[in-house]
Every structure is written in structure tokens, then in C-alpha cells.
Write an enzyme that holds these catalytic residues in place. Structure first.
Site, mmCIF file in Angstrom:
data_model
loop_
_atom_site.group_PDB
_atom_site.id
_atom_site.type_symbol
_atom_site.label_atom_id
_atom_site.label_comp_id
_atom_site.label_asym_id
_atom_site.label_seq_id
_atom_site.Cartn_x
_atom_site.Cartn_y
_atom_site.Cartn_z
ATOM 1 C CB SER A 1 -1.028 0.284 1.160
ATOM 2 O OG SER A 1 -2.033 -0.930 1.130
HETATM 3 N N1 SAH Z 1 -1.254 -4.532 3.881
HETATM 4 C C1 SAH Z 1 -0.340 -4.511 2.845
HETATM 5 C C2 SAH Z 1 -0.837 -4.604 1.481
HETATM 6 C C3 SAH Z 1 -1.028 -6.301 0.670
HETATM 7 S S1 SAH Z 1 -2.378 -5.922 -0.669
HETATM 8 C C4 SAH Z 1 1.185 -4.076 2.493
HETATM 9 O O1 SAH Z 1 1.327 -3.038 3.800
HETATM 10 O O2 SAH Z 1 1.340 -4.397 2.042
HETATM 11 C C5 SAH Z 1 -3.537 -7.089 -0.388
HETATM 12 C C6 SAH Z 1 -2.873 -8.725 0.804
HETATM 13 O O3 SAH Z 1 -4.516 -8.770 0.948
HETATM 14 C C7 SAH Z 1 -2.828 -9.097 -0.567
HETATM 15 O O4 SAH Z 1 -1.279 -10.116 -0.125
HETATM 16 C C8 SAH Z 1 -3.712 -10.083 -0.486
HETATM 17 O O5 SAH Z 1 -3.306 -11.635 -0.755
HETATM 18 C C9 SAH Z 1 -4.511 -9.885 0.534
HETATM 19 N N2 SAH Z 1 -5.840 -10.597 0.806
HETATM 20 C C10 SAH Z 1 -6.465 -10.437 -0.381
HETATM 21 N N3 SAH Z 1 -7.528 -10.995 0.583
HETATM 22 C C11 SAH Z 1 -7.540 -11.452 1.125
HETATM 23 C C12 SAH Z 1 -8.267 -12.473 1.831
HETATM 24 N N4 SAH Z 1 -9.559 -12.565 1.644
HETATM 25 N N5 SAH Z 1 -7.748 -13.162 3.416
HETATM 26 C C13 SAH Z 1 -6.362 -12.541 3.129
HETATM 27 N N6 SAH Z 1 -5.883 -11.708 2.652
HETATM 28 C C14 SAH Z 1 -6.485 -11.105 1.615
#
Ligand code: SAH
Length: 222
Positions: free
Chosen positions: A69
């Protein structure tokens, strides 16, 4: 800190300081949060080839079609989560590379983080090990189920956008608890929401348009 954690050149503490100054200009005002973002070496959470761009206000790829993010998004979500006072137990859905987790863990009592793509969570864990951040429990699962074993949570932060707020997450909020979550269609009109659970209801506030990867069901081994 070792020199790679500390950073140099485009990943130096000075570059981080400029990122924090930008966040303050953009309206982020929680001093503890700004202080933590000044310290967490964001560049270790992205591939080495992208490290020089780690402090730009940008979402960068972290593999498996996912992104880290934007610094502003991490700051805004964390600020909204903490606005009504300190939190002891926070559920995070979407560990990804772990940057948001590392920021959060230094501002709350304990973080329970859930990720559906196993290799991403493994890498996140190893970063936390390097940074000596220990107040985190990890689960490889579909976050749509929350993490009932440790519920209720006084904070929930979701980093991927479902179409609707998952019912199980609403149920796992403590009374007085807060959830920050984007909802809506990716690439379309997603909105950042803050849900506060009252004794008898849920209050929902909108914080404008955002852009997140989709919240997906099921889990992947990688
Ligand atoms: N907080 C992270 C953002 C990663 S992007 C950062 O700082 O980098 C969002 C993440 O959510 C991805 O890794 C994706 O695999 C995960 N995601 C999407 N749907 C999900 C679900 N139902 N349960 C768990 N993780 C999920």
C-alpha cells in the site's frame, strides 16, 4: 540496525524523513504514527530492484499480483483506526509484505494478521524477525472468516477491498471497537469506511475514494 536495514542513498533515514514530512503535509497528524513511519525501513519490504522507489507515494508490486500500500494509505488507515484511543488487540486482514503490520504492531498491544497467499506471509514473517517485532501472530487463511479464536478485537484493519463488509468481521468486533476497511469494485469506485460498533448497532463513516486490490475468497499455497 545493520546497514541494509538502516538504508543509504534513496533508502536512507533522510529519504524516510522526507516521506514523513509529505505525510504531515497531507494531513497525517498522529505524532506516534509519524514517528513509527520515520523508523520502519520500508525499502526492505519491496524487491531490491524497487528499493529506490520504496519511499515514493506509490503502490509497488510485491509479487503474486499484489501490491504494497502507498505510504499515505497506510498512514491514513492507521490514523483512522487509532483516532479514538489506544488499542490492545487488532486483527489485520491482508498481511501482504508486512509493511502495514510492522507499523501497526508498534502502535498497538498485539496484532493478529491473516493472509491468503502463504509465501507472502512467510516473507512478512522474516522481515518482522529481522526488525525484532514480536507482538504479531500470523494465520494463513481466508480473512473473510476473521480469526474467531482471539475475538473480539478492539480494532480491525482490512487491506483488500471486498464488495461488502464481511459479516464475520462485524461479529468479531468488540463493542466500542473500530474497523477500517475499503469496499467496492477494484478499478472502479472503492470507498474507505470506518465502522464503529456501539452497544446496539454499527456506525459507518465514509472517508473518500481509494484503490485497493480485491478481497478474494479461499487461500493459496503460492
Ligand atoms: N497491508 C499490505 C497490503 C497488501 S495488498 C502491505 O502493507 O503491503 C492486500 C493483501 O490482501 C494481499 O496480500 C492479498 O493476498 C490479501 N488478501 C486479499 N483477500 C484476502 C482475504 N480474503 N484474506 C486474507 N488476505 C487477503
Amino acid at each position: 540496525m545493520t546497514s541494509s536495514l538502516q538504508g543509504s542513498g534513496m533508502t536512507s533515514p533522510r529519504t524516510r524523513e522526507r516521506m514523513v514530512a509529505r505525510l504531515a503535509e497531507q494531513g497525517i497528524s498522529n505524532p506516534q504514527l509519524l514517528d513509527v513511519m520515520r523508523k520502519v525501513p520500508r525499502h526492505i519490504f519491496v524487491a531490491e530492484a524497487l528499493a529506490s522507489r520504496a519511499y515514493d507515494d506509490d503502490a509497488l508490486p510485491i509479487g503474486y499480483g499484489q501490491t504494497i500500500s502507498h505510504p499515505y494509505t497506510v498512514a491514513k488507515m492507521t490514523e483512522l483506526l487509532l483516532e479514538n484511543g489506544p488499542l490492545t488487540k487488532v486483527l489485520e486482514i491482508g498481511t501482504g509484505c508486512g509493511y502495514q503490520t510492522a507499523v501497526l504492531a508498534q502502535l498497538v498491544g498485539k496484532v493478529y494478521t491473516v493472509e491468503r497467499i502463504l509465501p507472502l506471509q512467510r516473507v512478512a514473517r522474516s522481515h518482522m524477525y529481522d526488525l525484532l517485532i514480536k507482538n504479531i501472530s500470523y494465520m494463513h487463511s481466508d480473512g473473510g472468516w476473521g480469526w474467531a479464536d482471539y475475538a473480539p478485537y478492539d480494532g480491525i484493519l482490512v487491506s483488500a477491498a471486498p464488495l461488502e463488509i464481511p459479516q464475520m468481521l462485524l461479529e468479531q468486533m468488540a463493542v466500542g471497537g473500530v474497523m477500517v476497511i475499503p469496499t467496492g469494485v477494484s478499478g472502479g469506485s472503492q470507498v474507505l469506511k470506518r465502522v464503529t460498533r456501539t452497544a446496539s448497532d454499527y456506525k459507518i463513516e465514509d472517508f473518500g475514494k481509494v484503490s485497493f486490490v480485491p478481497f478474494k475468497s479461499g487461500k493459496e499455497q503460492g
